[in-house]
Scaffold this active site. Structure first.
Site, PDB file in Angstrom:
ATOM      1  N   ARG A 240       0.811  -1.156  -0.039  1.00 41.09           N
ATOM      2  CA  ARG A 240      -0.205  -0.018   0.014  1.00 41.09           C
ATOM      3  C   ARG A 240       0.848   1.148   0.000  1.00 41.09           C
ATOM      4  O   ARG A 240       1.457   1.750   0.942  1.00 41.09           O
ATOM      5  CB  ARG A 240      -0.922  -0.090   1.350  1.00 41.09           C
ATOM      6  N   HIS A 244      -3.347   4.372   4.895  1.00 38.81           N
ATOM      7  CA  HIS A 244      -4.608   3.718   4.760  1.00 38.81           C
ATOM      8  C   HIS A 244      -5.864   4.499   4.172  1.00 38.81           C
ATOM      9  O   HIS A 244      -6.581   4.021   3.178  1.00 38.81           O
ATOM     10  CB  HIS A 244      -5.071   3.437   6.231  1.00 38.81           C
ATOM     11  N   TYR A 253       3.706   4.952  11.781  1.00 41.23           N
ATOM     12  CA  TYR A 253       4.116   3.712  12.063  1.00 41.23           C
ATOM     13  C   TYR A 253       4.949   2.988  10.904  1.00 41.23           C
ATOM     14  O   TYR A 253       5.252   1.864  10.892  1.00 41.23           O
ATOM     15  CB  TYR A 253       2.701   2.737  12.017  1.00 41.23           C
TER      16      TYR A 253
HETATM   17  C1  LIG Z   1     -14.890  -5.595  11.379  1.00 44.07           C
HETATM   18  C2  LIG Z   1     -14.356  -4.091  11.302  1.00 44.07           C
HETATM   19  N1  LIG Z   1     -13.403  -3.927  12.092  1.00 44.07           N
HETATM   20  C3  LIG Z   1     -12.684  -2.720  12.041  1.00 44.07           C
HETATM   21  C4  LIG Z   1     -12.898  -1.753  10.907  1.00 44.07           C
HETATM   22  C5  LIG Z   1     -12.086  -0.423  10.737  1.00 44.07           C
HETATM   23  N2  LIG Z   1     -11.205  -0.825   9.607  1.00 44.07           N
HETATM   24  C6  LIG Z   1     -11.568  -0.238   8.108  1.00 44.07           C
HETATM   25  S1  LIG Z   1     -10.563  -0.593   7.093  1.00 44.07           S
HETATM   26  C7  LIG Z   1      -9.490  -1.588   8.278  1.00 44.07           C
HETATM   27  C8  LIG Z   1      -8.291  -2.019   7.896  1.00 44.07           C
HETATM   28  C9  LIG Z   1      -8.364  -3.387   7.273  1.00 44.07           C
HETATM   29  O1  LIG Z   1      -7.326  -3.894   6.747  1.00 44.07           O
HETATM   30  P1  LIG Z   1      -7.014  -4.842   5.638  1.00 44.07           P
HETATM   31  O2  LIG Z   1      -7.916  -6.094   5.734  1.00 44.07           O
HETATM   32  O3  LIG Z   1      -5.752  -5.520   5.684  1.00 44.07           O
HETATM   33  O4  LIG Z   1      -7.396  -3.972   4.126  1.00 44.07           O
HETATM   34  P2  LIG Z   1      -6.436  -2.573   3.620  1.00 44.07           P
HETATM   35  O5  LIG Z   1      -7.287  -1.689   4.141  1.00 44.07           O
HETATM   36  O6  LIG Z   1      -5.180  -2.858   4.392  1.00 44.07           O
HETATM   37  O7  LIG Z   1      -6.573  -3.000   2.340  1.00 44.07           O
HETATM   38  C10 LIG Z   1     -10.079  -1.498   9.395  1.00 44.07           C
HETATM   39  C11 LIG Z   1      -9.471  -2.096  10.855  1.00 44.07           C
HETATM   40  C12 LIG Z   1     -13.862  -2.166   9.948  1.00 44.07           C
HETATM   41  N3  LIG Z   1     -14.414  -1.486   8.840  1.00 44.07           N
HETATM   42  N4  LIG Z   1     -14.647  -3.452  10.319  1.00 44.07           N
END
Ligand SMILES: Cc1ncc(C[n+]2csc(CCOP(=O)(O)OP(=O)(O)O)c2C)c(N)n1
Length: 327
Positions: A240, A244, A253
């Site tokens: 990425r 985020h 981080y």
């Molecule tokens: C069940 C849940 N917990 C927390 C969140 C908050 N949240 C949104 S995106 C994210 C990170 C997800 O990471 P990943 O699955 O690795 O996908 P990336 O965003 O890195 O593409 C989080 C923790 C959420 N949307 N849903």
């Protein structure tokens, strides 16, 4: 199937268009013109490789928020994207009601996901079951980030697809972070592909910065699924490049050196180098694509800025029916 030079250029074009749109979204955010953006920069090869391996307009998709390039390949337009970013009435997914990047597109069989990560995995398993019951040869592709593979909902969906040998492609775009959390603090295996054997399905890790490698892996998964051989988990390993989301400060981080180092494997650069090496992309073709992309992005922004917002009295439409019929 071997790809023609023309198809390879088309794949590169889609990646480039997604990139230029995404970059403009960051600028619009910093200009205060949009409230939020969640970026797919660095994910383009995984998404375009996957999209081209499926039959677009025939197969089903339950994408996740970073899937801009995938959606463009399915027919979503730059103007659609800008309408959704600006919350305008012409946003095709929700008429400006949903968060941006929660895509849906009826003509492409692309179904919107909910905000809790991984919930679209069980939607895909359900669609896979429907395909099987209808004895169709369609497949469904769903994507998540690697962090989402820690969720119970993800395991439930994958397990169901594996038990019933459903035609589901479970694509994990492992971009090395779930917001600030790296994979090693989320899982005891090297990556999501290693979880497949415990759940009883095919699992594979692929270089997610190489669009043609992803195309090959997903094509094979599609072939297995259409033959009734069940689901596959494809982990596309990538990085990425952006924070985020527009609300995140990634300097808290990870180091700038780490990010710069990964830019050497920028998927656009990887595809461009491969195409130039085999003489499938000339400098003139590349320049033409850059000009076309910038014009399309400019036009999309202009159209969305001039477009109306939804009116407050339509806020609940079409979420609730006008009247509840009894009996
Ligand atoms: C069940 C849940 N917990 C927390 C969140 C908050 N949240 C949104 S995106 C994210 C990170 C997800 O990471 P990943 O699955 O690795 O996908 P990336 O965003 O890195 O593409 C989080 C923790 C959420 N949307 N849903």
């Amino acid at each position: 199937m071997a790809l023609s030079a023309e198809t390879k250029r088309e794949m590169y074009w889609m990646m480039l268009l997604a990139r230029r749109l995404d970059e403009r979204a960051w600028v619009l955010h910093r200009q205060g013109k949009i409230a939020f953006h969640i970026s797919g920069i660095g994910h383009e090869a995984a998404q375009i490789g996957a999209a081209f391996a499926l039959r677009r307009g025939y197969d089903w998709f339950t994408p996740y928020y970073r899937d801009l390039a995938l959606m463009l390949a399915l027919g979503y337009t730059p103007t659609d994207f800008m309408m959704s970013l600006m919350g305008k009435k012409a946003d095709p997914g929700s008429g400006g009601r949903q968060m941006p990047s929660h895509w849906s597109m009826r003509s492409a069989n692309a179904v919107s996901h909910s905000a809790p990560v991984a919930t679209q995995t069980s939607h895909a398993a359900g669609i896979g079951l429907a395909i099987k019951l209808h004895k169709e040869d369609k497949v469904v592709l769903t994507s998540v980030g690697e962090g989402a593979t820690s969720q119970g909902e993800w395991y439930e969906g994958v397990n169901w697809a594996a038990v019933h040998r459903l035609p589901v492609i479970l694509m994990v775009q492992n971009n090395q972070y779930a917001i600030s959390e790296p994979p090693q603090t989320q899982m005891a295996v090297p990556g999501p592909a290693d979880k497949a054997c415990g759940l009883g399905l095919h699992g594979e890790r692929v270089d997610g910065t190489d669009v043609f490698a992803v195309y090959d892996a997903v094509s094979q998964a599609v072939e297995r699924a259409r033959k009734g051989e069940g689901p596959s988990l494809i982990e596309a390993r990538l990085y990425r490049i952006t924070p985020h989301s527009s609300d995140d400060d990634d300097r808290t981080y990870r180091s700038r050196e780490e990010v710069e180092d990964h830019k050497k494997r920028d998927p656009l650069l990887v595809a461009q180098t491969a195409l130039k090496k085999e003489k499938s992309l000339s400098n003139a073709q590349e320049d033409e694509m850059e000009t076309r992309a910038r014009e399309m992005v400019d036009e999309a922004v202009k159209a969305a800025e001039a477009a109306p917002y939804p009116s407050p009295d339509e806020a609940a439409y079409p979420v609730y029916v006008e009247e509840i019929r009894h009996g």
